[in-house]
Design a protein around this motif. Structure first.
Motif, PDB file in Angstrom:
ATOM      1  N   MET A   1      19.840  -7.887 -27.560  1.00 23.70           N
ATOM      2  CA  MET A   1      20.211  -9.216 -27.981  1.00 23.70           C
ATOM      3  C   MET A   1      20.714  -9.993 -26.762  1.00 23.70           C
ATOM      4  N   GLU A   2      20.176 -11.179 -26.555  1.00 22.84           N
ATOM      5  CA  GLU A   2      20.549 -11.989 -25.392  1.00 22.84           C
ATOM      6  C   GLU A   2      21.870 -12.705 -25.617  1.00 22.84           C
ATOM      7  N   LYS A   3      22.606 -12.797 -24.513  1.00 22.92           N
ATOM      8  CA  LYS A   3      23.854 -13.551 -24.575  1.00 22.92           C
ATOM      9  C   LYS A   3      23.558 -15.022 -24.382  1.00 22.92           C
ATOM     10  N   ILE A   4      24.234 -15.841 -25.116  1.00 23.50           N
ATOM     11  CA  ILE A   4      24.096 -17.283 -24.942  1.00 23.50           C
ATOM     12  C   ILE A   4      24.874 -17.658 -23.688  1.00 23.50           C
ATOM     13  N   PRO A   5      24.215 -18.366 -22.752  1.00 23.99           N
ATOM     14  CA  PRO A   5      24.938 -18.720 -21.524  1.00 23.99           C
ATOM     15  C   PRO A   5      26.139 -19.612 -21.829  1.00 23.99           C
ATOM     16  N   VAL A   6      27.255 -19.257 -21.237  1.00 26.86           N
ATOM     17  CA  VAL A   6      28.487 -20.000 -21.447  1.00 26.86           C
ATOM     18  C   VAL A   6      28.700 -20.890 -20.239  1.00 26.86           C
ATOM     19  N   ARG A   7      29.069 -22.093 -20.498  1.00 25.52           N
ATOM     20  CA  ARG A   7      29.326 -23.050 -19.423  1.00 25.52           C
ATOM     21  C   ARG A   7      30.558 -22.622 -18.653  1.00 25.52           C
ATOM     22  N   LYS A   8      30.446 -22.590 -17.314  1.00 25.85           N
ATOM     23  CA  LYS A   8      31.569 -22.158 -16.487  1.00 25.85           C
ATOM     24  C   LYS A   8      32.713 -23.161 -16.571  1.00 25.85           C
ATOM     25  N   TYR A   9      32.392 -24.437 -16.489  1.00 27.44           N
ATOM     26  CA  TYR A   9      33.397 -25.486 -16.563  1.00 27.44           C
ATOM     27  C   TYR A   9      33.058 -26.427 -17.703  1.00 27.44           C
ATOM     28  N   GLN A  10      34.065 -26.999 -18.299  1.00 26.20           N
ATOM     29  CA  GLN A  10      33.853 -27.995 -19.338  1.00 26.20           C
ATOM     30  C   GLN A  10      33.449 -29.323 -18.700  1.00 26.20           C
ATOM     31  N   VAL A  11      32.889 -30.194 -19.472  1.00 27.00           N
ATOM     32  CA  VAL A  11      32.519 -31.507 -18.981  1.00 27.00           C
ATOM     33  C   VAL A  11      33.787 -32.345 -18.853  1.00 27.00           C
ATOM     34  N   VAL A  12      33.954 -32.947 -17.677  1.00 28.89           N
ATOM     35  CA  VAL A  12      35.133 -33.761 -17.419  1.00 28.89           C
ATOM     36  C   VAL A  12      34.671 -35.193 -17.202  1.00 28.89           C
ATOM     37  N   GLU A  13      35.270 -36.106 -17.940  1.00 28.38           N
ATOM     38  CA  GLU A  13      34.887 -37.512 -17.849  1.00 28.38           C
ATOM     39  C   GLU A  13      35.423 -38.128 -16.562  1.00 28.38           C
ATOM     40  N   GLU A  14      34.792 -39.212 -16.135  1.00 30.44           N
ATOM     41  CA  GLU A  14      35.204 -39.920 -14.919  1.00 30.44           C
ATOM     42  C   GLU A  14      36.650 -40.412 -15.023  1.00 30.44           C
ATOM     43  N   ALA A  15      37.039 -40.877 -16.198  1.00 30.69           N
ATOM     44  CA  ALA A  15      38.414 -41.363 -16.386  1.00 30.69           C
ATOM     45  C   ALA A  15      39.419 -40.230 -16.186  1.00 30.69           C
ATOM     46  N   GLU A  16      39.066 -39.029 -16.620  1.00 28.05           N
ATOM     47  CA  GLU A  16      39.948 -37.881 -16.432  1.00 28.05           C
ATOM     48  C   GLU A  16      40.060 -37.518 -14.953  1.00 28.05           C
ATOM     49  N   ILE A  17      38.949 -37.595 -14.240  1.00 28.20           N
ATOM     50  CA  ILE A  17      38.953 -37.312 -12.804  1.00 28.20           C
ATOM     51  C   ILE A  17      39.817 -38.335 -12.076  1.00 28.20           C
ATOM     52  N   ASP A  18      39.662 -39.610 -12.425  1.00 27.85           N
ATOM     53  CA  ASP A  18      40.485 -40.653 -11.808  1.00 27.85           C
ATOM     54  C   ASP A  18      41.967 -40.372 -12.042  1.00 27.85           C
ATOM     55  N   LEU A  19      42.305 -39.984 -13.253  1.00 28.93           N
ATOM     56  CA  LEU A  19      43.698 -39.724 -13.596  1.00 28.93           C
ATOM     57  C   LEU A  19      44.250 -38.535 -12.822  1.00 28.93           C
ATOM     58  N   VAL A  20      43.499 -37.460 -12.738  1.00 24.49           N
ATOM     59  CA  VAL A  20      43.986 -36.263 -12.051  1.00 24.49           C
ATOM     60  C   VAL A  20      44.148 -36.523 -10.550  1.00 24.49           C
ATOM     61  N   LEU A  21      43.325 -37.382  -9.978  1.00 22.80           N
ATOM     62  CA  LEU A  21      43.445 -37.693  -8.554  1.00 22.80           C
ATOM     63  C   LEU A  21      44.624 -38.618  -8.262  1.00 22.80           C
ATOM     64  N   GLN A  22      45.083 -39.356  -9.260  1.00 17.39           N
ATOM     65  CA  GLN A  22      46.206 -40.275  -9.076  1.00 17.39           C
ATOM     66  C   GLN A  22      47.554 -39.565  -9.174  1.00 17.39           C
ATOM     67  N   CYS A  23      47.598 -38.436  -9.857  1.00 15.74           N
ATOM     68  CA  CYS A  23      48.874 -37.768 -10.125  1.00 15.74           C
ATOM     69  C   CYS A  23      49.285 -36.851  -8.978  1.00 15.74           C
ATOM     70  N   LYS A  24      50.601 -36.755  -8.779  1.00 15.98           N
ATOM     71  CA  LYS A  24      51.162 -35.937  -7.700  1.00 15.98           C
ATOM     72  C   LYS A  24      51.406 -34.489  -8.124  1.00 15.98           C
ATOM     73  N   ASP A  25      51.806 -34.277  -9.381  1.00 17.68           N
ATOM     74  CA  ASP A  25      52.044 -32.909  -9.834  1.00 17.68           C
ATOM     75  C   ASP A  25      51.549 -32.739 -11.267  1.00 17.68           C
ATOM     76  N   SER A  26      51.559 -31.494 -11.730  1.00 16.95           N
ATOM     77  CA  SER A  26      50.976 -31.187 -13.031  1.00 16.95           C
ATOM     78  C   SER A  26      51.764 -31.810 -14.175  1.00 16.95           C
ATOM     79  N   HIS A  27      53.092 -31.874 -14.059  1.00 14.50           N
ATOM     80  CA  HIS A  27      53.898 -32.456 -15.138  1.00 14.50           C
ATOM     81  C   HIS A  27      53.556 -33.932 -15.326  1.00 14.50           C
TER      82      HIS A  27
END
Length: 102
Positions: A1-27
């Motif tokens: 039985m074949e395994k269904i390929p699992v995505r290594k990373y989830q899809v991240v929206e551009e707005a989320e990327i912009d937000l994560v690059l603006q922040c200084k720390d995780s909190h």
């Protein structure tokens, strides 16, 4: 039985990327994430994975300095100060080498 390929990373929206690059720390990122995306269905684990990939996002899309900011006087002042600091440290290094030889 074949395994269904699992995505290594989830899809991240551009707005989320912009937000994560603006922040200084995780909190700050978590607080701002829930304010910007109040109706998100992502769990805390998924959001923390976005934070962990921050350096990857930064490499792929570095924060660009606008041409207006690049030519400002403050940028030129900083460059001059760094050059002067390098010169002073070179002199200190030479004096330290002379002291060690004696």
């Amino acid at each position: 039985m074949e395994k269904i390929p699992v995505r290594k990373y989830q899809v991240v929206e551009e707005a989320e990327i912009d937000l994560v690059l603006q922040c200084k720390d995780s909190h700050e990122f978590y607080d701002r994430y829930f304010k910007v995306f109040p109706d998100t269905k992502k769990g805390l684990d998924s959001i923390s994975k976005i934070w962990k990939r921050r350096s990857e996002f930064a490499k792929k899309r570095p924060l660009s300095i606008t041409t207006k900011e690049a030519g400002t006087k403050s940028a030129q002042d900083i460059a001059a100060l760094i050059a002067e600091q390098t010169k002073i440290l070179g002199e200190i290094s030479a004096l330290a080498n002379e002291s060690l030889e004696v």
